[in-house]
Each structure stands twice: as C-alpha cells, then as structure tokens.
Design a protein around this motif. Structure first.
Motif: not given
Length: 216
Positions: A67-93
């Motif tokens: 993968l292009d370096d820009h593409a894989i960087h954005l995929l790593f970030s997208a991986n964090r974003w797809e789990l951000a809502a669950k992390i936030l909800a769990d912490v607040n619980e």
C-alpha cells in the motif's frame, strides 16, 4: 447545555514504545493486576486486526500486500476512529482502558518513513486523549536483540532508530500536555511493572470527576 462530568469514569492509558520494548507483556501484567483488584478494565490493541480495516493493516504489516505510505497511514487512523465511540462509552461507564499502542505510534512510524509530521497528526484530531501515555524506552540495538524481532515490516534496526528519534521529537512537541511518562524498558519486567502501576494509579485518580479530553 454543558455535558455533565462523569464522577466515576475509568482511565484511558496508552502504552507506547519501540517494537519488542515489552509493551504487550506489560499490558497483560497490568490487566491481570487491575482485574485482581476488582476493577473494570479491558485491553485494546492497535491496530485492532479483527476489524475489516484491521485485516487490511495486518496483511500489510506481514508484507503480504503493498500500500502507498499515505494510504496505510490513513488506514491506521481509520482503525482508531472505528473504535473511538466504544472506547469513549466504556470509559464513561467506569471501565479503565489499556491501549497497546495508539495515535502516537501511528504518527511516528509514518513520519519515520518520510511523511510530514503535521500531516501525520491531522487525521487523529478529535480522538479520545489518554489520561497518561507511558513510553517504554529502549534503544533500537537492544530491541533488535529480543525474541521475534524482524517478523514484521517495520522491525529493522534502521527503521527502529528513526522511530525512536521521532518519538523523542513528539514528546518534546506535546510536552505542555503533561501526559507523557518515560520508563526505562531495559529494567527487569518486575521493576517496569511496578513503575507502570504507580502511574496508572495516578491516572485513575486524575480521571475522577473529570471528563475525557480530545486530541488537539
């Protein structure tokens, strides 16, 4: 209307460092101790290779796809974003979340490959900000001596040296945030574990009565 501040939220802890610095070992030991103490805690590894995006990243890291370096960087970030809502909800619980790598690894590995530092930071703006970032410091030479080194794409001494330099640069860049703690990963597993536990207790105390912040 202001959002009510949770009075008993959990802490968000990121464990960072070079490959083979002992992050996974320390995360596992930390989870065991938290659970022995009867605390609600879970481990979140990044990248999370179980998701659709995570499987693409896993293939790239194992050098079975390109993968292009820009593409894989954005995929790593997208991986964090797809789990951000669950992390936030769990912490607040009331769950304490231990993260084996987070935003910071994503930034420094891509910057070490030659992408612009500010470019690398931008996609993660707005993600949950850890209460503490614990960096396990180990020289690239010592990391290369540890078992399993070289099994994945980035595990080569030259890359690890550059990554360590970028981590040091990033720590200086965000020093005003006060979240970073640097530990000597060359010490015994037990010594490092004890130091991490002390930092986690402080982060849990800080989390009481405060809302989780966002990465700027």
């Amino acid at each position: 209307m202001a959002t009510p501040v949770p009075t008993s939220r959990g802490a968000l802890i990121a464990i960072e460092g070079l490959d083979r610095a002992g992050k996974s070992t320390q995360c596992d030991l930390l989870m065991e101790r938290l659970q022995r103490e009867g605390k609600k805690a879970r481990l979140q590894k990044f990248p999370d290779r179980t998701t659709t995006i995570g499987k693409m990243i896993d293939s790239y890291l194992k050098s079975t796809s390109q993968l292009d370096d820009h593409a894989i960087h954005l995929l790593f970030s997208a991986n964090r974003w797809e789990l951000a809502a669950k992390i936030l909800a769990d912490v607040n619980e009331g769950w304490t979340i231990i993260m084996d790598r987070y935003v910071y690894s994503g930034v420094v590995f891509s910057a070490a490959k030659g992408l612009g530092y500010e470019y690398c930071r931008t996609p993660d703006t707005g993600l949950p900000r850890p209460d503490a970032v614990i960096f396990l410091d180990l020289s690239a030479a010592d990391a290369a001596k540890r078992g399993g080194f070289g099994e994945e794409r980035y595990e080569v001494p030259k890359m690890q040296r550059r990554v360590r330099e970028m981590f040091q640069f990033m720590m200086e860049d965000v020093r005003d945030e006060g979240d970073w703690k640097v530990l000597d990963a060359g010490k015994s597993v037990e010594e490092v574990q004890g130091e991490i536990w002390g930092l986690v207790e402080k982060a849990e105390e800080f989390a009481k009565g405060t809302g989780l912040r966002s990465i700027a």
